[in-house]
Design a protein around this motif. Structure first.
Motif, PDB file in Angstrom:
ATOM      1  N   VAL A  51      -1.245  -6.382  10.295  1.00  9.32           N
ATOM      2  CA  VAL A  51      -0.584  -5.227   9.676  1.00  9.32           C
ATOM      3  C   VAL A  51      -0.943  -3.936  10.394  1.00  9.32           C
ATOM      4  N   ARG A 110      -1.788 -11.334   5.471  1.00  9.45           N
ATOM      5  CA  ARG A 110      -1.722  -9.965   6.001  1.00  9.45           C
ATOM      6  C   ARG A 110      -3.145  -9.481   6.301  1.00  9.45           C
ATOM      7  N   LYS A 114      -4.966   0.317   2.027  1.00  9.50           N
ATOM      8  CA  LYS A 114      -3.919   0.459   1.006  1.00  9.50           C
ATOM      9  C   LYS A 114      -2.623  -0.247   1.401  1.00  9.50           C
ATOM     10  N   GLN A 115      -2.649  -0.981   2.534  1.00  3.92           N
ATOM     11  CA  GLN A 115      -1.424  -1.600   3.047  1.00  3.92           C
ATOM     12  C   GLN A 115      -1.240  -3.043   2.567  1.00  3.92           C
ATOM     13  N   ASP A 116      -1.686  -3.341   1.364  1.00  5.49           N
ATOM     14  CA  ASP A 116      -1.497  -4.670   0.753  1.00  5.49           C
ATOM     15  C   ASP A 116      -2.048  -5.776   1.656  1.00  5.49           C
ATOM     16  N   LEU A 117      -3.302  -5.622   2.071  1.00  2.29           N
ATOM     17  CA  LEU A 117      -3.939  -6.600   2.958  1.00  2.29           C
ATOM     18  C   LEU A 117      -4.516  -7.772   2.173  1.00  2.29           C
ATOM     19  N   ASP A 118      -4.514  -8.942   2.806  1.00  2.00           N
ATOM     20  CA  ASP A 118      -5.234 -10.091   2.266  1.00  2.00           C
ATOM     21  C   ASP A 118      -6.666 -10.125   2.794  1.00  2.00           C
ATOM     22  N   VAL A 123      -9.892  -6.759  -1.008  1.00  4.04           N
ATOM     23  CA  VAL A 123      -9.563  -7.375   0.277  1.00  4.04           C
ATOM     24  C   VAL A 123     -10.708  -8.292   0.717  1.00  4.04           C
ATOM     25  N   SER A 173     -11.267  -2.651  -2.744  1.00  2.00           N
ATOM     26  CA  SER A 173      -9.800  -2.654  -2.647  1.00  2.00           C
ATOM     27  C   SER A 173      -9.232  -4.048  -2.874  1.00  2.00           C
TER      28      SER A 173
END
Length: 311
Positions: free
Chosen positions: A28, A2, A58-62, A85, A83
């Motif tokens: 994303v 992501r 905050k969108q659950d990124l890799d 990331v 975060s």
């Protein structure tokens, strides 16, 4: 995997396009301070868009690409790292060495990958020349010179020509030699920009190897070329045409280069190293060295003397 893109301007839009085309990657969303730009790209690619990059983070990124003005690399990079990331940040790594070190130290502490987008390492012609040099065909390389010139782009306001485009070749020369610069001398000036807009930079590697970087924003047409001189022959590289030509006492040969988009190669590599938990190259430390040399070049032309680089 992501991913997101922060900064959707001239370069950032290409990060968005390439991620959108990649397999095993979910784009994303994007973030940009321009609401108009966010709406355009969100509609074009069917993704979420934000004017606040912290919401994107905050969108659950890799992973995230940071493609914003150089002066913002540190603050936004730290937000991403904090975060959790993984980050690829466009070159130069930061606007100052202090800020560059903040980024690399933060990434180490957080256990995330930090890669610097020195895109020319992924130019197929540079990849081919690196292979040729390592094969020994040209013999010992003693001098590499580059010419990176062209018209001024008005969007570049926060750095001069050395930090904006000269840093490309500073990194490429270190990469091709497999050495770090230990001394720099630069002659430069500012005629159409508030900072330097033309420069001739001489680099010393390990006391006996030389590099010459010519760069400006004054030439009406774009030129991106490199010459590597060895004891057994000479290589002429064109970054734009992605060609490498070898000359020796008997022959002129053209190397087989499989042409491709350097940014695509770079982002594919970035995703691959994340998937396989491999340390990136160019690393944060590589980015620091290129920035250290570039800022030393600026210091050199301001003071009118050579500057030694602490390794």
């Amino acid at each position: 995997m992501r991913v997101g893109v922060i900064g959707a301007g001239a370069m950032g839009q290409h990060h968005v396009r390439i991620y959108n085309e990649m397999e095993n990657v979910e784009l994303v969303g994007i973030s940009d301070v321009s609401e108009k730009r966010v709406k355009e790209l969100s509609r074009q690619y069917g993704i979420e868009g934000y004017t606040d990059h912290e919401v994107l983070l905050k969108q659950d990124l890799d992973a995230v690409s940071i493609v914003v003005p150089t002066t913002l690399h540190t603050s936004i990079g730290l937000d991403a790292i904090n975060s959790g990331v993984n980050v690829i940040v466009e070159k130069p790594i930061a606007d100052t060495l202090e800020n560059a070190k903040k980024l690399t130290n933060a990434a180490k502490d957080a256990g995330v990958k930090l890669m610097v987008g020195h895109i020319e390492r992924f130019n197929p012609a540079v990849t081919k020349l690196k292979q040729i040099i390592e094969s020994g065909i040209l013999g010992k390389i003693v001098s590499i010179s580059t010419r990176r010139v062209g018209p001024y782009n008005p969007r570049i306001r926060d750095v001069g020509v050395i930090l904006d485009i000269g840093v490309h070749d500073i990194d490429v020369l270190s990469y091709l030699y497999g050495m770090k610069v230990n001394e720099v001398y630069a002659i430069a000036g500012a005629d159409i920009h508030s900072l330097e807009d033309h420069a001739a930079i001489i680099l010393r590697f390990n006391h006996e190897y030389s590099g010459i970087v010519e760069t400006n924003w004054l030439t009406p047409h774009k030129v991106r070329k490199l010459t590597a001189i060895g004891l057994k022959g000479v290589a002429y590289l064109d970054y734009i045409d992605q060609t490498v030509e070898l000359h020796d006492g008997e022959w002129i040969r053209t190397a087989k280069v499989i042409k491709d988009e350097p940014l695509k190669k770079e982002l594919q590599y970035f995703i691959r190293i994340l998937s396989n938990d491999i340390e990136p190259s160019p690393s944060g430390e590589d980015g620091i060295h290129a920035l250290k040399v570039a800022t030393a070049a600026v210091e050199s032309y301001n003071k009118g003397k050579a500057v030694k680089i602490e390794l």
